[in-house]
Design a protein around this motif. Structure first.
Motif, PDB file in Angstrom:
ATOM      1  N   ASP A 166       0.835  -1.206   0.000  1.00  0.00           N
ATOM      2  CA  ASP A 166       0.000   0.000   0.000  1.00  0.00           C
ATOM      3  C   ASP A 166       0.865   1.250   0.000  1.00  0.00           C
ATOM      4  OD1 ASP A 166      -2.771  -1.200   0.425  1.00  0.00           O
ATOM      5  OD2 ASP A 166      -1.695  -2.037   2.153  1.00  0.00           O
ATOM      6  N   GLU A 167       2.014   1.154   0.667  1.00  0.00           N
ATOM      7  CA  GLU A 167       2.926   2.295   0.789  1.00  0.00           C
ATOM      8  C   GLU A 167       4.363   1.801   0.633  1.00  0.00           C
ATOM      9  OE1 GLU A 167       1.790   5.462   1.857  1.00  0.00           O
ATOM     10  OE2 GLU A 167      -0.145   5.044   2.830  1.00  0.00           O
ATOM     11  N   GLY A 194      -3.132   2.516  -7.001  1.00  0.00           N
ATOM     12  CA  GLY A 194      -3.663   3.428  -5.993  1.00  0.00           C
ATOM     13  C   GLY A 194      -2.754   3.596  -4.795  1.00  0.00           C
ATOM     14  N   ARG A 196       0.861   4.418  -2.638  1.00  0.00           N
ATOM     15  CA  ARG A 196       1.596   5.677  -2.520  1.00  0.00           C
ATOM     16  C   ARG A 196       3.067   5.426  -2.215  1.00  0.00           C
ATOM     17  NH1 ARG A 196       1.362  10.109   2.225  1.00  0.00           N
ATOM     18  NH2 ARG A 196       1.744   8.198   3.412  1.00  0.00           N
ATOM     19  N   TRP A 253       1.982   8.865 -13.320  1.00  0.00           N
ATOM     20  CA  TRP A 253       1.470   8.785 -11.957  1.00  0.00           C
ATOM     21  C   TRP A 253       0.112   9.478 -11.861  1.00  0.00           C
ATOM     22  CZ3 TRP A 253       4.053   6.165  -8.114  1.00  0.00           C
ATOM     23  CH2 TRP A 253       5.407   5.861  -8.348  1.00  0.00           C
ATOM     24  N   LYS A 255      -0.669  10.962  -9.069  1.00  0.00           N
ATOM     25  CA  LYS A 255      -0.241  12.149  -8.331  1.00  0.00           C
ATOM     26  C   LYS A 255       1.276  12.148  -8.260  1.00  0.00           C
ATOM     27  CE  LYS A 255      -0.750  14.565  -3.883  1.00  0.00           C
ATOM     28  NZ  LYS A 255      -1.378  14.515  -2.535  1.00  0.00           N
ATOM     29  N   GLU A 273       5.074  13.041  -2.151  1.00  0.00           N
ATOM     30  CA  GLU A 273       4.384  11.772  -2.333  1.00  0.00           C
ATOM     31  C   GLU A 273       3.976  11.569  -3.786  1.00  0.00           C
ATOM     32  OE1 GLU A 273       0.708  11.705  -0.121  1.00  0.00           O
ATOM     33  OE2 GLU A 273       0.283  13.813  -0.567  1.00  0.00           O
ATOM     34  N   ARG A 275       1.463   8.910  -6.228  1.00  0.00           N
ATOM     35  CA  ARG A 275       0.396   7.912  -6.145  1.00  0.00           C
ATOM     36  C   ARG A 275       0.230   7.214  -7.474  1.00  0.00           C
ATOM     37  NH1 ARG A 275      -2.847   6.798  -2.166  1.00  0.00           N
ATOM     38  NH2 ARG A 275      -2.372   8.756  -1.066  1.00  0.00           N
ATOM     39  N   LYS A 276       0.192   5.899  -7.427  1.00  0.00           N
ATOM     40  CA  LYS A 276       0.080   5.079  -8.620  1.00  0.00           C
ATOM     41  C   LYS A 276      -1.361   5.067  -9.122  1.00  0.00           C
ATOM     42  CE  LYS A 276       1.592   0.489 -10.206  1.00  0.00           C
ATOM     43  NZ  LYS A 276       2.222  -0.792  -9.755  1.00  0.00           N
TER      44      LYS A 276
END
Length: 278
Positions: A166-167, A194, A196, A253, A255, A273, A275-276
């Motif tokens: 997730d991260e 989704g 990060r 990405w 983000k 950061e 985000r995928k």
């Protein structure tokens, strides 16, 4: 505390001097105290042990002040987390352990593992923390993840293609991985759709835009003085932000929010950061 630019540019010289001291002390330990001069010929091992010695002595001090919004970004981490190069766990207090179901720390310096595990327990991770003896590069990381049980295969396919984390946190580590572009691409693959990435990395000085030509020259000087050799392979002149952007091509990405911190210094950071896309 904010230092003048010229003072900040001299701080790496102090760190380089300390690193040189620990390198010499490591050689003394190996040759004189352990009476194993043949080990001194294995420079890669000596450098890793020397840097671990430096980090054990000064890592906590060097982690008191972290650039930009890093602490806030780390506090948001949740779910299954991969931390690349956690050292002996100096930044673990900046995470909220209650939000994390499992955390994997990929640390290649075995000498730092006792401190890493101790700090994980101290800061509430308990059995949720898994220390992996590996680096961030795929040829090292993937087999270690497979051995831990989170990957069903030790290859680069299978579960890893769909993402398992997730991260993913990269804090002052991509400067020292052997194959940065390949490593970053591999980490992108391990990230869930989704998911990060939290980034805090020092990079080449952006002297053509918001940086400083003096600081850029200082980076060259420190490199010629042996910074990569004595600092565990750390490079001062990497274009990490470009490689991070390229890792998600062609889709890009969802983000991509990175900002320079201290762009006029010899060791500027990019912090933020990514985000995928889903």
């Amino acid at each position: 505390m904010e230092f003048p630019g010229w003072v900040t540019d001299l701080r790496p010289l102090i760190l380089l001097s300390m690193s040189l001291y620990h390198f010499c002390a490591t050689l003394f330990e190996i040759i004189v105290l352990e009476r194993s001069p043949s080990k001194a010929l294995k420079l890669a091992d000596v450098r890793l042990r020397s840097f671990a010695r430096l980090w054990t002595a000064k890592g906590e001090d060097m982690s008191i002040e972290m650039p930009g919004p890093l602490t806030e970004l780390l506090q948001q981490c949740h779910g299954t987390v991969l931390d690349i190069g956690p050292g002996s766990g100096e930044i673990l207090p900046r995470f909220d352990a209650s939000k994390i179901s499992a955390m994997y720390g990929a640390e290649p310096a075995e000498a730092l593992h006792p401190g890493l595990i101790k700090n994980a327990r101290k800061h509430g991770f308990g059995n949720k923390y898994h220390a992996l003896l590996c680096g961030g590069e795929p040829e090292s990381l993937i087999p270690a993840l497979a051995k831990s049980g989170i990957l069903s295969s030790s290859g680069t396919g299978g579960t890893a293609e769909n993402g398992i984390f997730d991260e993913i946190c990269c804090v002052r580590v991509l400067c020292g991985v052997p194959h940065p572009q390949q490593t970053i691409k591999g980490l992108y693959t391990l990230l869930k759709p989704g998911g990060r990435m939290v980034i805090c990395e020092h990079v080449v000085n952006p002297w053509r835009t918001e940086g400083s030509i003096g600081a850029r020259i200082a980076q060259l000087v420190y490199t010629l003085m042996g910074w990569p050799f004595f600092m565990g392979g750390c490079e001062l002149q990497r274009h990490t932000e470009i490689w991070l952007k390229e890792a998600a091509e062609p889709q890009g990405w969802d983000k991509f929010d990175l900002q320079y911190v201290g762009p006029t210094y010899a060791i500027p950071f990019v912090v933020g950061e990514l985000r995928k896309k889903l």
